[in-house]
Scaffold this motif. Structure first.
Motif, PDB file in Angstrom:
ATOM      1  N   GLN A  18       0.858  -1.178   0.000  1.00 11.14           N
ATOM      2  CA  GLN A  18       0.000   0.000   0.000  1.00 11.14           C
ATOM      3  C   GLN A  18       0.894   1.227   0.000  1.00 11.14           C
ATOM      4  OE1 GLN A  18      -2.411   0.553   3.539  1.00 11.14           O
ATOM      5  NE2 GLN A  18      -4.065   1.377   2.292  1.00 11.14           N
ATOM      6  N   LEU A  19       0.430   2.291  -0.633  1.00 13.28           N
ATOM      7  CA  LEU A  19       1.176   3.539  -0.560  1.00 13.28           C
ATOM      8  C   LEU A  19       1.247   3.990   0.890  1.00 13.28           C
ATOM      9  CD1 LEU A  19      -0.289   5.479  -3.605  1.00 13.28           C
ATOM     10  CD2 LEU A  19       2.081   4.738  -3.325  1.00 13.28           C
ATOM     11  N   LYS A  20       2.370   4.504   1.298  1.00 10.97           N
ATOM     12  CA  LYS A  20       2.525   4.970   2.676  1.00 10.97           C
ATOM     13  C   LYS A  20       1.530   6.073   3.005  1.00 10.97           C
ATOM     14  CE  LYS A  20       7.277   3.558   3.281  1.00 10.97           C
ATOM     15  NZ  LYS A  20       8.666   3.952   3.492  1.00 10.97           N
ATOM     16  N   SER A  21       1.079   6.802   1.989  1.00 13.87           N
ATOM     17  CA  SER A  21       0.104   7.875   2.195  1.00 13.87           C
ATOM     18  C   SER A  21      -1.330   7.358   2.238  1.00 13.87           C
ATOM     19  CB  SER A  21       0.242   8.922   1.086  1.00 13.87           C
ATOM     20  OG  SER A  21       0.018   8.327  -0.179  1.00 13.87           O
ATOM     21  N   GLY A  22      -1.523   6.053   2.014  1.00 14.29           N
ATOM     22  CA  GLY A  22      -2.864   5.454   2.035  1.00 14.29           C
ATOM     23  C   GLY A  22      -3.254   4.953   0.658  1.00 14.29           C
ATOM     24  N   GLY A  23      -4.511   4.573   0.517  1.00 18.12           N
ATOM     25  CA  GLY A  23      -5.009   4.071  -0.755  1.00 18.12           C
ATOM     26  C   GLY A  23      -5.326   2.598  -0.675  1.00 18.12           C
ATOM     27  N   PRO A  24      -5.727   2.008  -1.800  1.00 22.22           N
ATOM     28  CA  PRO A  24      -6.141   0.610  -1.802  1.00 22.22           C
ATOM     29  C   PRO A  24      -4.951  -0.339  -1.704  1.00 22.22           C
ATOM     30  CG  PRO A  24      -6.140   1.457  -4.036  1.00 22.22           C
ATOM     31  CD  PRO A  24      -5.840   2.614  -3.130  1.00 22.22           C
ATOM     32  N   PRO A  25      -5.179  -1.556  -1.212  1.00 23.64           N
ATOM     33  CA  PRO A  25      -4.123  -2.573  -1.268  1.00 23.64           C
ATOM     34  C   PRO A  25      -3.815  -2.892  -2.730  1.00 23.64           C
ATOM     35  CG  PRO A  25      -5.951  -3.288   0.118  1.00 23.64           C
ATOM     36  CD  PRO A  25      -6.378  -2.050  -0.574  1.00 23.64           C
ATOM     37  N   MET A  26      -2.543  -3.103  -3.024  1.00 23.41           N
ATOM     38  CA  MET A  26      -2.105  -3.394  -4.391  1.00 23.41           C
ATOM     39  C   MET A  26      -1.267  -4.666  -4.382  1.00 23.41           C
ATOM     40  SD  MET A  26      -1.004   0.468  -5.589  1.00 23.41           S
ATOM     41  CE  MET A  26       0.194   0.707  -4.276  1.00 23.41           C
ATOM     42  N   THR A  27      -1.348  -5.425  -5.474  1.00 26.43           N
ATOM     43  CA  THR A  27      -0.548  -6.638  -5.630  1.00 26.43           C
ATOM     44  C   THR A  27       0.687  -6.317  -6.459  1.00 26.43           C
ATOM     45  OG1 THR A  27      -2.539  -7.997  -5.569  1.00 26.43           O
ATOM     46  CG2 THR A  27      -0.553  -9.014  -6.477  1.00 26.43           C
ATOM     47  N   VAL A  28       1.843  -6.719  -5.948  1.00 23.88           N
ATOM     48  CA  VAL A  28       3.086  -6.522  -6.697  1.00 23.88           C
ATOM     49  C   VAL A  28       3.115  -7.526  -7.849  1.00 23.88           C
ATOM     50  CG1 VAL A  28       5.606  -6.681  -6.603  1.00 23.88           C
ATOM     51  CG2 VAL A  28       4.346  -5.671  -4.687  1.00 23.88           C
ATOM     52  N   GLU A  29       3.227  -7.022  -9.068  1.00 21.74           N
ATOM     53  CA  GLU A  29       3.354  -7.886 -10.245  1.00 21.74           C
ATOM     54  C   GLU A  29       4.809  -8.284 -10.455  1.00 21.74           C
ATOM     55  OE1 GLU A  29      -0.094  -6.916 -13.287  1.00 21.74           O
ATOM     56  OE2 GLU A  29       1.295  -5.227 -13.097  1.00 21.74           O
ATOM     57  N   ARG A  30       5.698  -7.318 -10.286  1.00 26.59           N
ATOM     58  CA  ARG A  30       7.129  -7.593 -10.384  1.00 26.59           C
ATOM     59  C   ARG A  30       7.890  -6.378  -9.892  1.00 26.59           C
ATOM     60  NH1 ARG A  30       9.757  -5.792 -15.443  1.00 26.59           N
ATOM     61  NH2 ARG A  30       8.230  -4.685 -16.682  1.00 26.59           N
ATOM     62  N   SER A  31       9.140  -6.598  -9.583  1.00 25.35           N
ATOM     63  CA  SER A  31      10.054  -5.524  -9.198  1.00 25.35           C
ATOM     64  C   SER A  31      11.219  -5.553 -10.168  1.00 25.35           C
ATOM     65  CB  SER A  31      10.571  -5.746  -7.777  1.00 25.35           C
ATOM     66  OG  SER A  31       9.517  -5.760  -6.865  1.00 25.35           O
TER      67      SER A  31
END
Length: 82
Positions: A18-31
Motif C-alpha cells: 500500500q502507498l505509505k500515504s494510504g489508498g487501496p491494497p495493491m498486488t506486486v506484479e514484479r520488481s
C-alpha cells in the motif's frame, strides 16, 4: 527479481503493498530496476471502484520507498501449490 527499498523491506511478485500515504491494497506484479538510471521500480496492480463499472483494474509503477508491505507471499507455499 526482488527489490530492496533501502529501508530493509523487499518486494516480490504476489506481495500485497500500500502507498505509505494510504489508498487501496495493491498486488506486486514484479520488481525491477530502470535500465536508464538504475533506480528500483515496483509494478503494481489493484482494483478501483469506478462510477459506472463495479471494479476497474489499475496498474502503475512506484518507487519502493513509497510503499509499505501489508502481506508477503510465502515462497514455500507458491512452490508447494505448483
Amino acid at each position: 527479481m526482488a527489490v530492496k527499498t533501502g529501508l530493509g523491506e523487499t518486494f516480490s511478485a504476489g506481495d500485497i503493498v500500500q502507498l505509505k500515504s494510504g489508498g487501496p491494497p495493491m498486488t506486486v506484479e514484479r520488481s525491477d530496476v530502470k535500465p536508464w538510471n538504475g533506480e528500483p521500480v515496483v509494478y503494481c496492480a489493484w482494483f478501483q471502484n469506478g462510477s459506472n463499472d463495479p471494479q476497474v483494474l489499475r496498474r502503475d509503477t512506484f518507487h519502493p520507498s513509497l510503499l509499505s508491505l501489508i502481506s508477503a507471499i510465502d515462497p514455500r507455499a507458491a512452490v508447494e501449490n505448483k
